[in-house]
Design a protein around this motif. Sequence first.
Motif, short mmCIF file in Angstrom:
data_model
loop_
_atom_site.label_atom_id
_atom_site.label_comp_id
_atom_site.label_asym_id
_atom_site.label_seq_id
_atom_site.Cartn_x
_atom_site.Cartn_y
_atom_site.Cartn_z
N SER A 121 -56.69 -46.77 -9.42
CA SER A 121 -57.81 -47.20 -8.56
C SER A 121 -58.62 -46.01 -8.07
CB SER A 121 -57.29 -48.02 -7.38
OG SER A 121 -56.42 -47.26 -6.57
N SER A 169 -62.55 -45.14 -9.33
CA SER A 169 -63.64 -44.96 -8.35
C SER A 169 -64.35 -43.63 -8.57
CB SER A 169 -63.12 -45.07 -6.92
OG SER A 169 -62.53 -43.88 -6.47
N ASN A 203 -55.26 -43.18 0.10
CA ASN A 203 -54.47 -42.92 -1.11
C ASN A 203 -53.71 -41.60 -0.99
OD1 ASN A 203 -54.55 -45.06 -2.87
ND2 ASN A 203 -56.04 -44.16 -4.25
#
Length: 187
Positions: free
Chosen positions: A59, A63, A146
């Motif tokens: 993810s 991005s 993250n």
Amino acid sequence: SLWHSPELLSDIQDGYSVSGHLLVCFSSGYFIHDTLDIIFNHQSRSSWEYLVHHAMAISAFVSLIITGRFLVAAMLLLLVEVSNIFLTIRMLLKMSNVPSPALYEANKYINLVMYFAFRLAPQAYLTWYFLRHVEVQGQGAFLTANLLLLDAMILMYFSRLLRSDFFPSLRKGAAGRDVDGEKFLID
């Protein structure tokens, strides 16, 4: 990419190189492939931590690929793969029961140095950078979250590595069972 273009390090947020972009694309493909391999080979239950790690990496990298921002941060995070060489050697030595403990001992210390230099140090620097310099909204907030989750995972793996290789007496729980079960770093 960083070796040939060290000036990228001066712009972690907006620095760009074609080779770095391709590296992140390739790495994303690897994480997707490894995730599917774990799932299709019915290893999800025993490898759930890797699935979480891979989902976070995929993810974040997607991005970065889409926006073209924080590419240098991803390149720095991919330095962790250097330490995987010594973690893999460690695992292979344990699995093969190599009769020479000197080889395992040497790798144990090299592994510790590489873990610090290529996992802990870049991760700590990027966490500091994001908390200090990145606007905590949108993509910056997502990537900071993250990073903080990765910090927790990396420190957990580091503690397992230390217990397994340097403090084996701490591995056993009160009932004599392995505290971490059948974990990659313990076996």
